[in-house]
Scaffold this motif. Structure first.
Motif, short mmCIF file in Angstrom:
data_model
loop_
_atom_site.label_atom_id
_atom_site.label_comp_id
_atom_site.label_asym_id
_atom_site.label_seq_id
_atom_site.Cartn_x
_atom_site.Cartn_y
_atom_site.Cartn_z
N LEU A 2 0.83 -1.20 0.00
CA LEU A 2 0.00 0.00 0.00
C LEU A 2 0.87 1.25 0.00
N GLY A 3 1.97 1.21 0.78
CA GLY A 3 2.88 2.34 0.82
C GLY A 3 3.45 2.64 -0.55
N HIS A 4 3.89 1.57 -1.20
CA HIS A 4 4.47 1.72 -2.53
C HIS A 4 3.44 2.30 -3.52
N LEU A 5 2.21 1.78 -3.39
CA LEU A 5 1.14 2.25 -4.26
C LEU A 5 0.86 3.73 -4.03
N PHE A 6 0.88 4.13 -2.76
CA PHE A 6 0.63 5.53 -2.40
C PHE A 6 1.70 6.44 -3.00
N LEU A 7 2.96 6.01 -2.88
CA LEU A 7 4.06 6.80 -3.45
C LEU A 7 3.91 6.94 -4.96
N THR A 8 3.53 5.82 -5.60
CA THR A 8 3.34 5.87 -7.05
C THR A 8 2.23 6.86 -7.40
#
Lengths: 367, 257
Positions: free
Chosen positions: A128-134
């Motif tokens: 989810l963190g990675h997705l948010f950054l993207t």
């Protein structure tokens, strides 16, 4: 003691064992049954010259008993061909190395499972963190917003689902009206069927049915697509070319579903109420105009909006779990199946859990 | 002596594209037989027809004395246990360990005890030159060469009389490829099996193959020993065997033709 596979001859100071016939995979079982019964207490002379055919299974059997005999008495092997000797040399090398299987205790299993679940959650948070950054990255580099993929996925997961969503909603609307009409007719409160159908469909059933159908239809597809790409190393290929899989695969799917699901819910609401209308007409004789007039009175826009708000949240849950499980697929085909199953099960469960949460929140705020 | 495989007048069409137009060849017992030809000449299709994965449009194929055109299901099953197939990319079952991959047929088709099966699995691994620890690994954990060896071990699990190899040395390093060639020869000599393989590898063709068939223009344009094949004037044979590189590299072998 004699049979078609070997002859047993006992002499004064040794036993003669003459192998004969076929010593192959097909006969190994029968030979083994007979050869274990041999009793011996002196030197064995094992003659192989009469064997008509020997394959590697026969050699393995020979080696096994040769070694077993050797443990107790002296064994002399005669009459073997150079080929058999070569086979013996090739096969006997690693035959004795035992591979140890460790048996897990129940506590070990529970511990491992718990560990897996915890790390699964950590992985998901990481995802989810990675997705948010993207997602944030889009605001810095608007060019990375992949509109073409998003439209493609809206078409695939949204537009193409219209028929099945329509059919399911229509039937659910009818069922609600049928079931409700029996009870309401007892009180002569026929017209309240409109309240029942209108509010239950828009507030609860429309969003829920749509989300569950989409979880089964698109969530599973996302897992399988990404999982297959992982097995064929397409994901690795993307990374080496500098394409971030989150930007190329995950974000378009998540955004597309977040756009498509509320629209599908809107559609589901309409068709569901239509189903209720048809059933009311058939069961209670409430005409279409009557139904619509009453609907105007009782169905507030609020109810409809409260249902639609759930759409993007459900969509996010379904799409992100679908993609997350896809990335978890490991290098074998079985794991695609396992992860697709868990993707659908997880997202349906979470959709229902979030729906319950919404109910609590709505009630708390008196909505 | 009766041939192990006899292919007689095979015609294959995919829609309106003709792949084979009357293929004839035979494979003798205990030889290493190669099928070669340019890409798209239908080598793999021909092999698939011989191992009953595809059906030709016309013609007869007999394998180990059985006509496969009108074979009963039971006979076909029996025949399938008599051959082993090594696919180009291994085709190991990805959800099973190497040991389970080798064991799967033994488990289904024989009544051997577990300990005997384990021994057989280990013997197969050592036959193909794999270390025992490989048994508990999954296919995805193996290198390309190990995958080839492991799938060869699986093909040998039932002690077949006939072995089909689809490009056995492709994707291997030159040293690994020569070792694999040597392994094939050893197995042929020791176990008395007949080997049919599709290959492009010049070293294999000049080194270990006894007889071969060259497929081109929908036909077998040359069949026989290297010597026979080199006498052919067909453009593909010219291109494949009589180019400068091949001539130079294998001049010792070509010399006496």
């Amino acid at each position: 003691m004699n049979n078609i596979y070997f002859i047993y001859e006992e002499y004064h100071d040794y036993i003669k064992l003459i192998s004969q016939g076929e010593w192959t995979l097909a006969t190994v079982r029968q030979i083994e049954e007979k050869i274990t019964k041999i009793s011996y207490d002196k030197k064995i002379v094992w003659d192989l010259s009469n064997v008509s055919s020997f394959d590697s299974s026969g050699v393995v059997l020979f080696i096994e008993y040769y070694r077993a005999f050797q443990k107790r008495v002296e064994v002399e092997v005669v009459g073997y061909t150079p080929k058999q000797k070569e086979m013996y040399r090739l096969i006997s090398k690693d035959l004795e190395i035992k591979t140890e299987y460790k048996k897990e205790s129940i506590f070990e299993k529970i511990g491992k499972k718990a560990y897996e679940v915890i790390f699964d959650i950590f992985d998901f948070i990481n995802f989810l963190g990675h997705l948010f950054l993207t997602f944030l990255n889009i605001f810095i580099h608007p060019k990375d917003f992949r509109i073409k993929e998003i439209v493609y996925h809206i078409h695939k997961s949204g537009l193409n689902a219209l028929i099945i969503i329509g059919l399911t909603s229509f039937l659910v609307g009818m069922v609600i009206a049928y079931q409700g009409s029996v009870e309401l007719a007892k009180f002569g409160a026929d017209i309240f069927i409109v309240d029942t159908v209108g509010i239950s469909i828009t507030r609860e059933l429309g969003p829920m049915i749509t989300a569950i159908v989409i979880a089964g239809r698109s969530g599973s597809a996302y897992t399988a697509e990404i999982g297959a790409m992982k097995i064929t190393e397409e994901i690795s290929a993307m990374r080496t070319m500098g394409f971030d899989p989150y930007a190329f695969l995950v974000l378009p799917r998540v955004i597309a579903l977040m756009v498509a699901l509320p629209l599908l819910i809107f559609f589901s609401d309409i068709v569901g109420i239509l189903g209720g209308m048809v059933a009311s007409k058939m069961q209670l004789g409430i005409s279409m105009t009557q139904f619509i007039d009453r609907l105007y009175e009782v169905l507030d826009v609020k109810e409809y909006i409260l249902g639609m708000i759930k759409g993007p949240i459900f969509a996010f849950v379904i799409a992100s779990i679908g993609c997350f499980r896809g990335f978890q697929v490991s290098d074998n085909t079985e794991s695609i199946g396992l992860h697709t199953t868990s993707s659908v099960v997880n997202s349906i469960f979470l959709v229902i859990a979030f729906d319950a949460l919404f109910s609590v929140i709505y009630t708390e705020f008196g909505l | 002596m009766k041939p192990v495989i006899k292919v007689d007048g095979i015609v294959t069409r995919f829609e309106d594209r003709t792949i084979h137009d009357g293929i004839n060849l035979h494979v003798n017992k205990n030889e290493i037989y190669a099928i070669l030809g340019e890409s798209g000449s239908g080598k793999s299709v021909l092999m698939k027809e011989i191992i009953m994965l595809l059906r030709p449009n016309a013609g007869n194929i007999s394998v180990l004395g059985r006509e496969i055109n009108n074979i009963s299901h039971k006979e076909a099953q029996k025949l399938r246990l008599d051959w082993g197939v090594l696919f180009q990319f291994g085709a190991l079952y990805s959800s099973l360990t190497i040991a389970e991959n080798i064991e799967v047929q033994l488990k289904e088709y024989t009544n051997l005890s577990k300990s005997m099966r384990d021994r057989l699995v280990r013997s197969k691994l050592s036959l193909v030159g794999l270390k025992p620890y490989v048994a508990n690994l999954y296919p995805s954990e193996l290198s390309g060469g190990m995958v080839k060896r492991a799938s060869l071990a699986r093909a040998l699990a039932m002690d077949p009389h006939l072995l089909f190899l689809d490009e056995p040395t492709s994707g291997l390093d030159p040293i690994g490829a020569r070792n694999f060639d040597k392994l094939i020869v050893d197995l042929r000599n020791l176990l008395g099996i007949t080997v049919v393989m599709i290959t492009h590898d010049l070293d294999s063709i000049f080194g270990i193959v006894d007889r071969m068939a060259v497929l081109a223009d929908k036909h077998v344009v040359a069949e026989g020993t290297l010597k026979n094949v080199l006498q052919s004037q067909h453009p593909f044979v010219e291109l494949f065997f009589k180019n400068e590189y091949t001539k130079e590299r294998f001049k010792e072998k070509i010399k006496d033709v």
